[in-house]
Design an enzyme around this catalytic site. Sequence first.
Site, mmCIF file in Angstrom:
data_model
loop_
_atom_site.group_PDB
_atom_site.id
_atom_site.type_symbol
_atom_site.label_atom_id
_atom_site.label_comp_id
_atom_site.label_asym_id
_atom_site.label_seq_id
_atom_site.Cartn_x
_atom_site.Cartn_y
_atom_site.Cartn_z
ATOM 1 N N CYS A 105 0.766 -1.197 -0.080
ATOM 2 C CA CYS A 105 0.077 0.004 0.022
ATOM 3 C C CYS A 105 0.859 1.261 -0.006
ATOM 4 O O CYS A 105 1.653 1.323 0.735
ATOM 5 C CB CYS A 105 -0.996 -0.053 1.406
ATOM 6 S SG CYS A 105 -1.740 1.493 1.522
ATOM 7 N N GLU A 135 2.845 -5.930 8.521
ATOM 8 C CA GLU A 135 3.280 -4.588 8.392
ATOM 9 C C GLU A 135 4.415 -4.129 9.324
ATOM 10 O O GLU A 135 5.329 -3.532 8.672
ATOM 11 C CB GLU A 135 2.066 -3.535 8.505
ATOM 12 C CG GLU A 135 2.482 -2.109 8.027
ATOM 13 C CD GLU A 135 1.333 -1.017 8.465
ATOM 14 O OE1 GLU A 135 1.602 0.034 8.753
ATOM 15 O OE2 GLU A 135 0.024 -1.481 8.217
ATOM 16 N N CYS A 204 -3.382 5.512 8.454
ATOM 17 C CA CYS A 204 -3.927 5.767 7.278
ATOM 18 C C CYS A 204 -5.329 6.159 7.317
ATOM 19 O O CYS A 204 -6.076 6.398 7.999
ATOM 20 C CB CYS A 204 -3.787 4.537 6.279
ATOM 21 S SG CYS A 204 -5.395 3.526 6.449
#
Length: 341
Positions: A105, A135, A204
Site C-alpha cells: 500500500c 506491516e 492511514c
Amino acid sequence: MSTTAKPALTIRLCEPRGFCAGVDRAIQIVVLALKRFGAPVYVRHEIVHNKYVVEGLRGMGAVFVRELDAIPDDGQPVVFSAHGVPKSIPAEAARREMLYLDATCPLVSKVHKQAMRHMRLGRQVLLIGHRGHPEVVGTMGQLPDGAVILIETEEDVAAFEPTDAAALGFVTQTTLSVDDTAGILAALQHKFPLLHAPSSESICYATTNRQDAVKAAAPGTSLFLIVGAPNSSNSKRLVEVAERAGASVAVLVQGLQDMPWEHVIPDTTIALSAGASAPEILTDAILEALRTRFELRIELVQTAIETENFPVMRSLRDVPLAKEDMAFVNGQGAAAQALIN
C-alpha cells in the site's frame, strides 16, 4: 390465510466501510498479473487479510506461499502483499532474477520512507505497532537490525531508555486504533519532549475514517457487527472502538456463517461496518439474511467520502479486465445500496 408480520430491526450502516484504495490496488495487481502472465502467479503471504479474497484469487490461479524459497524458478511473477515486506525480500527476488510486483500500500510505503528519514537525520526510530504483524515486520525490515524499537504499550514507553533522548523519531503502524495510539504517543511525548514526529500522519485515512464512522454509529446499539478477518488489525480495532463508543456487544464476523443470531433482538438498533480488507459481498450477505427475518429500517451513518485511488504499476495498466474480474476486485457489493435507496 393469516400472515405474521416480520419484527422490526433498525440497522445503522457505516460509511465508509470495507475495501480501501490500498486493498483495491493490491487485489487488482494479482488479477491483472494473472491476465498478463497466466497462472500461476505467486503471492508471498496473504495479499490482504481476508479469506474470501484469498480463496477467490486462489481459484483464479494465484499460489500463496510463505517465503520465496517455496517458489520454483519457472519465470512466473511473485506479488508482495499490501502489508509491505523487509528490504531483504525484493533483494532476494532480484538475486534469483525473479519477476516481482510490489503491491505494498502506498501509505505503508510512506511510513517506510518516514522511518528511513528519521534514521538519515541521525534519530533512533520508534515504531508504535503490534509485534509480528506483517506491516510491522516490513517496516522494521527497512532499516538495519536493531535500528527500530517496537513500542506496543505505555508500559513499553516506561521501560524504554534511549541512548540520546534528543534524537528520537517515531512512526506508527497504519492500522492502529487512533485512540490507543494517542495514549502511547502522549506517554512518549511526556517522557521525551524532544521526540520528532513523522512528516505526516502515519495512521492511514481509511483506518481513521472507518473508526470515526463506528464511533458515530455505536451509541445505543444492542449489537455492532464488524465484518473482517481475525488476523486483520484494522478490523479488530473496529471492534474495540465500537465497544468503547457505546455498543452493548461488538462482534467480529468473517461472514454470514459467524452471525451471532442470539444477539439480534427485534425492535432494537444494531450497527454494521467492515474492515478495510473485507469485500462488500460479505456485508451484503448479512444484510440479505437480516432482511429475510426482519422488517429493516436502514440508517446510513456517513462520516467521510473517500475518493482516493492508487493506480497499479505502469506495466499492468494496459491489461483489460472482464466485467466479472472488475466485480471481484470491487468486492461485488450492491445489496446495501439497494436497501438504502
